[in-house]
Write an enzyme that holds these catalytic residues in place. Structure first.
Site, PDB file in Angstrom:
ATOM      1  N   LYS A 204      11.935 -13.720 -13.095  1.00 23.17           N
ATOM      2  CA  LYS A 204      11.664 -12.576 -13.992  1.00 23.17           C
ATOM      3  C   LYS A 204      10.546 -12.916 -14.964  1.00 23.17           C
ATOM      4  O   LYS A 204       9.605 -12.165 -15.153  1.00 23.17           O
ATOM      5  CB  LYS A 204      12.938 -12.201 -14.784  1.00 23.17           C
ATOM      6  CG  LYS A 204      13.957 -11.436 -14.010  1.00 23.17           C
ATOM      7  CD  LYS A 204      13.616  -9.989 -13.721  1.00 23.17           C
ATOM      8  CE  LYS A 204      13.027  -9.640 -12.414  1.00 23.17           C
ATOM      9  NZ  LYS A 204      13.418 -10.199 -11.192  1.00 23.17           N
TER      10      LYS A 204
ATOM     11  N   LYS B 299       5.830  -3.835  -5.160  1.00 21.34           N
ATOM     12  CA  LYS B 299       7.275  -3.591  -5.321  1.00 21.34           C
ATOM     13  C   LYS B 299       8.015  -3.942  -4.034  1.00 21.34           C
ATOM     14  O   LYS B 299       9.098  -4.481  -4.081  1.00 21.34           O
ATOM     15  CB  LYS B 299       7.545  -2.137  -5.689  1.00 21.34           C
ATOM     16  CG  LYS B 299       9.019  -1.794  -5.819  1.00 21.34           C
ATOM     17  CD  LYS B 299       9.688  -2.616  -6.880  1.00 21.34           C
ATOM     18  CE  LYS B 299      11.168  -2.330  -7.003  1.00 21.34           C
ATOM     19  NZ  LYS B 299      11.871  -3.298  -7.900  1.00 21.34           N
TER      20      LYS B 299
ATOM     21  N   GLU C 104       7.008 -13.600 -13.164  1.00 19.81           N
ATOM     22  CA  GLU C 104       6.347 -12.512 -12.429  1.00 19.81           C
ATOM     23  C   GLU C 104       5.821 -11.428 -13.365  1.00 19.81           C
ATOM     24  O   GLU C 104       4.938 -10.655 -12.955  1.00 19.81           O
ATOM     25  CB  GLU C 104       7.249 -11.912 -11.369  1.00 19.81           C
ATOM     26  CG  GLU C 104       8.416 -11.102 -11.856  1.00 19.81           C
ATOM     27  CD  GLU C 104       9.146 -10.429 -10.691  1.00 19.81           C
ATOM     28  OE1 GLU C 104       8.522 -10.033  -9.691  1.00 19.81           O
ATOM     29  OE2 GLU C 104      10.383 -10.333 -10.786  1.00 19.81           O
TER      30      GLU C 104
ATOM     31  N   ARG D  42       4.327   0.537  -6.587  1.00 19.99           N
ATOM     32  CA  ARG D  42       4.395  -0.402  -5.449  1.00 19.99           C
ATOM     33  C   ARG D  42       3.361  -1.521  -5.582  1.00 19.99           C
ATOM     34  O   ARG D  42       3.407  -2.505  -4.866  1.00 19.99           O
ATOM     35  CB  ARG D  42       4.152   0.356  -4.136  1.00 19.99           C
ATOM     36  CG  ARG D  42       5.212   1.403  -3.847  1.00 19.99           C
ATOM     37  CD  ARG D  42       4.665   2.489  -2.961  1.00 19.99           C
ATOM     38  NE  ARG D  42       4.504   2.069  -1.608  1.00 19.99           N
ATOM     39  CZ  ARG D  42       5.367   2.323  -0.632  1.00 19.99           C
ATOM     40  NH1 ARG D  42       6.466   2.986  -0.913  1.00 19.99           N
ATOM     41  NH2 ARG D  42       5.178   1.925   0.598  1.00 19.99           N
TER      42      ARG D  42
ATOM     43  N   GLU E 184      16.821 -16.805 -11.011  1.00 19.31           N
ATOM     44  CA  GLU E 184      16.414 -15.400 -11.205  1.00 19.31           C
ATOM     45  C   GLU E 184      15.716 -15.236 -12.547  1.00 19.31           C
ATOM     46  O   GLU E 184      14.692 -14.545 -12.648  1.00 19.31           O
ATOM     47  CB  GLU E 184      17.632 -14.479 -11.104  1.00 19.31           C
ATOM     48  CG  GLU E 184      17.364 -13.036 -11.456  1.00 19.31           C
ATOM     49  CD  GLU E 184      16.263 -12.379 -10.607  1.00 19.31           C
ATOM     50  OE1 GLU E 184      15.880 -12.945  -9.567  1.00 19.31           O
ATOM     51  OE2 GLU E 184      15.777 -11.312 -11.005  1.00 19.31           O
TER      52      GLU E 184
ATOM     53  N   HIS F 276      16.040 -36.119 -12.688  1.00 19.24           N
ATOM     54  CA  HIS F 276      15.563 -36.822 -11.477  1.00 19.24           C
ATOM     55  C   HIS F 276      14.092 -36.547 -11.221  1.00 19.24           C
ATOM     56  O   HIS F 276      13.677 -36.339 -10.081  1.00 19.24           O
ATOM     57  CB  HIS F 276      16.418 -36.420 -10.278  1.00 19.24           C
ATOM     58  CG  HIS F 276      17.853 -36.821 -10.420  1.00 19.24           C
ATOM     59  ND1 HIS F 276      18.292 -38.107 -10.228  1.00 19.24           N
ATOM     60  CD2 HIS F 276      18.935 -36.094 -10.796  1.00 19.24           C
ATOM     61  CE1 HIS F 276      19.595 -38.163 -10.460  1.00 19.24           C
ATOM     62  NE2 HIS F 276      20.017 -36.954 -10.794  1.00 19.24           N
TER      63      HIS F 276
ATOM     64  N   CYS G 238       0.839  -1.208   0.000  1.00 18.56           N
ATOM     65  CA  CYS G 238       0.000   0.000   0.000  1.00 18.56           C
ATOM     66  C   CYS G 238       0.871   1.253   0.000  1.00 18.56           C
ATOM     67  O   CYS G 238       2.047   1.208   0.306  1.00 18.56           O
ATOM     68  CB  CYS G 238      -0.869   0.029   1.246  1.00 18.56           C
ATOM     69  SG  CYS G 238      -1.763  -1.477   1.525  1.00 18.56           S
TER      70      CYS G 238
ATOM     71  N   ASN H  48      -1.322   1.420   6.246  1.00 16.94           N
ATOM     72  CA  ASN H  48      -0.526   0.358   5.595  1.00 16.94           C
ATOM     73  C   ASN H  48      -0.156  -0.621   6.687  1.00 16.94           C
ATOM     74  O   ASN H  48       0.185  -0.211   7.796  1.00 16.94           O
ATOM     75  CB  ASN H  48       0.795   0.909   5.032  1.00 16.94           C
ATOM     76  CG  ASN H  48       0.575   1.720   3.785  1.00 16.94           C
ATOM     77  OD1 ASN H  48      -0.536   1.768   3.283  1.00 16.94           O
ATOM     78  ND2 ASN H  48       1.626   2.346   3.299  1.00 16.94           N
ATOM     79  N   GLY H  49      -0.151  -1.931   6.366  1.00 22.84           N
ATOM     80  CA  GLY H  49       0.320  -2.898   7.353  1.00 22.84           C
ATOM     81  C   GLY H  49      -0.768  -3.901   7.702  1.00 22.84           C
ATOM     82  O   GLY H  49      -1.828  -3.935   7.080  1.00 22.84           O
TER      83      GLY H  49
ATOM     84  N   TRP I 129      -3.110  -2.490  -1.431  1.00 24.10           N
ATOM     85  CA  TRP I 129      -2.772  -3.833  -1.952  1.00 24.10           C
ATOM     86  C   TRP I 129      -3.407  -4.783  -0.954  1.00 24.10           C
ATOM     87  O   TRP I 129      -2.992  -4.847   0.203  1.00 24.10           O
ATOM     88  CB  TRP I 129      -1.259  -4.009  -1.992  1.00 24.10           C
ATOM     89  CG  TRP I 129      -0.792  -5.267  -2.621  1.00 24.10           C
ATOM     90  CD1 TRP I 129      -0.899  -5.635  -3.928  1.00 24.10           C
ATOM     91  CD2 TRP I 129      -0.145  -6.366  -1.953  1.00 24.10           C
ATOM     92  NE1 TRP I 129      -0.338  -6.870  -4.127  1.00 24.10           N
ATOM     93  CE2 TRP I 129       0.121  -7.346  -2.934  1.00 24.10           C
ATOM     94  CE3 TRP I 129       0.256  -6.601  -0.654  1.00 24.10           C
ATOM     95  CZ2 TRP I 129       0.759  -8.539  -2.656  1.00 24.10           C
ATOM     96  CZ3 TRP I 129       0.885  -7.808  -0.364  1.00 24.10           C
ATOM     97  CH2 TRP I 129       1.119  -8.758  -1.352  1.00 24.10           C
TER      98      TRP I 129
HETATM   99  C1  AGP Z   1      11.747  -9.318  -7.770  1.00 25.18           C
HETATM  100  O1  AGP Z   1      11.628  -9.026  -9.152  1.00 25.18           O
HETATM  101  C2  AGP Z   1      10.475  -9.101  -7.014  1.00 25.18           C
HETATM  102  N1  AGP Z   1       9.989  -7.778  -7.152  1.00 25.18           N
HETATM  103  C3  AGP Z   1      10.576  -9.560  -5.579  1.00 25.18           C
HETATM  104  O2  AGP Z   1      10.949 -10.923  -5.582  1.00 25.18           O
HETATM  105  C4  AGP Z   1      11.600  -8.805  -4.702  1.00 25.18           C
HETATM  106  O3  AGP Z   1      12.916  -9.110  -5.112  1.00 25.18           O
HETATM  107  C5  AGP Z   1      11.418  -9.284  -3.249  1.00 25.18           C
HETATM  108  O4  AGP Z   1      10.107  -8.946  -2.831  1.00 25.18           O
HETATM  109  C6  AGP Z   1      12.444  -8.683  -2.281  1.00 25.18           C
HETATM  110  O5  AGP Z   1      12.297  -7.284  -2.260  1.00 25.18           O
HETATM  111  P1  AGP Z   1      13.471  -6.425  -1.556  1.00 25.18           P
HETATM  112  O6  AGP Z   1      14.718  -6.647  -2.370  1.00 25.18           O
HETATM  113  O7  AGP Z   1      12.985  -5.011  -1.599  1.00 25.18           O
HETATM  114  O8  AGP Z   1      13.633  -6.946  -0.149  1.00 25.18           O
END
Ligand code: AGP
Length: 600
Positions: free
Chosen positions: A481, A595, A484, A27, A477, A500, A2, A99-100, A73
């Site tokens: 990418k 984000k 997501e 975000r 990674e 396996h 949020c 937020n939270g 969010w």
């Molecule tokens: C990565 O592309 C994502 N946005 C997500 O996995 C992100 O890396 C993860 O939430 C960790 O965020 P941070 O690096 O701000 O702790």
């Protein structure tokens, strides 16, 4: 995650709130709203959807000089107008954004609000109804606000307006980020400086459980007990232009292209005029004193930690464990005698990571945070901080922060090695300069990578990325990418492990992307490619110059073998970008994602 924006001053608050919320869109959110206050009372507007829809819905005839805004969010309660913020108390006197996650909201409902009919499913509505209930008892807003904050358990960043008080925004936080912006004749509240950088670069940190009264010409910070705290503003280190797309269609592509610049910035920031590594001596000593390193992170940052483990073990000869924060928090392994914890976090606000930091600090262990955000929670609460100098990363999919994390980890490993008296024939700054040039070559090959994305990902429902050794780390990674932002079910896999079990999933045309940058496993990974091709896979090999073979789909410029993740990830980022583009996905703001995930 949020977003919150608040304003009190002399100008019309609507535009400032809406512009601020637009800056927080990156975000991730699913609904939004603003509440403004003038002599006619509170004007509340909420939408399910984007800020553009909110802008459309706001009554432009309403003028006001104070208000609060929010992007939600969803955690408690589905996305929708009913659950969108701001939430109002029953009488309409108090209006609040949050937020939270309030952990004891059901208990508070039972104890204080058992006779109350809630209109929403949110924990946030419990807060604002509780404040009204406490106001009926104390007949004083500050007292009611403070007592409510005392009762809350969990994470919160709160902004509230009182319809009977046209001079004050009521603000408090615990674990969730919140800042107060300091202006001339106005003041602001924001989840991060990005939202209000256009208005001011002066910000006051709010610490957990503090109460802040934000007025037009002054800001008063108080402890939860009511004692006034004197806290000086700091200057946000963000350039407003960094938060714009410029000529790019997406922040993600801009940030992929910025990676060579970030490498050069890191080289510049981490060496002195004599070209020696420039790291805080306390960090060097802490690294030297540790008998084991525990890297704690989430998502992409966790993947960077896996690469960092290689550097620290091979160069600094120190054993390293890398843990997913959300697992470590509740299932702590047996720790060594003298551990050092390294938290890797682009935002510095990831709740899963922060939860570990709180626990290890209670045990008295030292912590280093590697982050992109000055003044972030993980930075402030750790003993030491190393900055990424990557500039604001707006796209939800992390790209330049990942490569910046790896570069800083390489520098840290070399610095630790030299502190321990090891002689290395590896000059990180020289090698990173070569990497920066290689990145430039790669970001100039977009057309080729766009075509490969069409060929492999246009219609597929799944995909595999395979690699061995450090290529396996990058495969993880690469898969994240792709999935997501394109929503393709992608998996990163150790090349030797596929047979396996998982090879059962290989069908005619299944895309399998293999990395071949490590000489000692080059032939092994190529053998794994043959295994999947024999079962119908549509395989692509991305190899390092010097190891390439004729039918490899893409060849990477040569860089030091330890640093190949910094170049092999670039085509993976671009393949994911173009796959998402061709599948009409929202590249910068993928569905369901935030984000920075500030809830556990
Ligand atoms: C990565 O592309 C994502 N946005 C997500 O996995 C992100 O890396 C993860 O939430 C960790 O965020 P941070 O690096 O701000 O702790």
């Amino acid at each position: 995650m949020c977003g919150i924006v608040g304003y009190i001053g002399e100008n019309d608050t609507k535009e400032i709130l809406l512009n601020g919320l637009e800056k927080l869109e990156y975000r991730g959110y699913d609904s939004a709203g603003i509440a403004t206050l003038n002599d006619e009372g509170v004007c509340l507007t909420k939408v399910k959807g984007r800020i553009a829809a909110l802008r459309e819905s706001v009554d432009s005839s309403v003028q006001s000089t104070m208000g609060i805004g929010h992007t939600r969010w969803a955690t408690h309660g589905v996305p929708g107008i009913i659950n969108a913020h701001p939430h109002q108390s029953a009488s309409g006197r108090f209006t609040l954004v949050h937020n939270g996650v309030i952990e004891n909201f059901n208990k508070l409902k039972k104890e204080y609000l058992s006779d109350f009919d809630f209109v929403s499913d949110t924990d946030t509505e419990v807060i604002v109804q509780l404040i009204e209930k406490l106001y009926q008892k104390h007949q004083n807003t500050v007292t009611a606000f403070r007592e409510a904050m005392r009762l809350l358990k969990g994470s919160y960043a709160i902004g509230m307006i009182d319809a009977e008080d046209h001079e004050t925004l009521y603000v408090s936080k615990n674990k969730s980020p919140l800042l107060v912006g300091i202006g001339d004749g106005f003041n602001l509240v924001a989840s991060d400086a990005m939202a209000t950088l256009k208005e001011t670069d002066q910000y006051v940190e709010i610490h957990d459980k503090e109460i802040v009264l934000v007025c037009r010409n002054f800001v008063e910070v108080q402890t939860i007990e009511g004692a006034v705290v004197d806290r000086k503003p700091y200057t946000a280190q963000i350039d407003a232009s960094d938060t714009e797309k410029g000529t790019y269609s997406h922040f993600m592509l801009k940030e992929i292209d910025e990676q060579p610049i970030v490498m050069r910035k890191i080289i510049n920031e981490y060496q002195n005029e004599d070209n020696e590594l420039k790291l805080d001596a306390d960090i060097r000593n802490a690294m030297k004193a540790a008998d084991r390193i525990y890297i704690i992170a989430a998502g992409t940052s966790y993947h960077a930690g896996l690469v960092g483990k290689e550097f620290l073990e091979k160069l600094a000869k120190i054993p390293v464990e890398v843990h997913v924060a959300s697992e470590f928090s509740y299932n702590m392994p047996l720790l060594s005698e003298k551990p050092l914890f390294i938290f890797i976090s682009q935002s510095g606000e990831t709740a899963d990571s922060r939860s570990v930091l709180v626990k290890i600090k209670e045990k008295g262990y030292p912590a280093l945070t590697i982050t992109n955000v000055t003044g972030s929670t993980l930075s402030r609460e750790a003993n030491y901080t190393l900055h990424l100098y990557a500039g604001p990363e707006i796209a939800v999919a992390s790209t330049k922060a990942y490569t910046a994390q790896i570069a800083v980890l390489a520098i840290l490993a070399v610095d630790t090695a030299s502190a321990k008296g090891f002689h290395l024939d590896f000059d990180p700054m020289q090698e990173l300069a070569i990497v920066a040039n290689a990145m430039e070559v790669l970001t100039d090959q977009k057309e080729e990578l766009e075509q490969l994305a069409r060929d492999y990902f246009a219609t597929t429902r799944n995909a595999f990325f395979i690699g061995r050794s450090s290529d396996y780390n990058v495969s993880l990674e690469a898969a994240l990418k792709l999935k997501e932002i394109s929503y393709i079910q992608a998996e990163g896999f150790a090349g030797g492990e596929l047979k396996h079990g998982t090879i059962a999933l290989i069908e005619e045309g299944t895309p399998v992307i293999a990395l071949a940058t490590q000489e000692n496993v080059n032939y092994s990974i190529r053998g794994n490619v043959q295994e999947v091709v024999a079962r119908g896979a549509n395989a692509m090999i991305i190899s390092l110059k010097g190891l390439e073979e004729d039918d490899d789909a893409f060849v990477l410029p040569h860089v030091h073998e330890l640093l190949t993740p910094l170049v092999s990830v670039i085509p993976m980022q671009l393949l994911a970008y173009y796959a998402a583009l061709h599948r009409n996905c929202d590249v910068d703001k993928p569905r369901n994602l935030a984000k920075s995930v500030t809830v556990e």
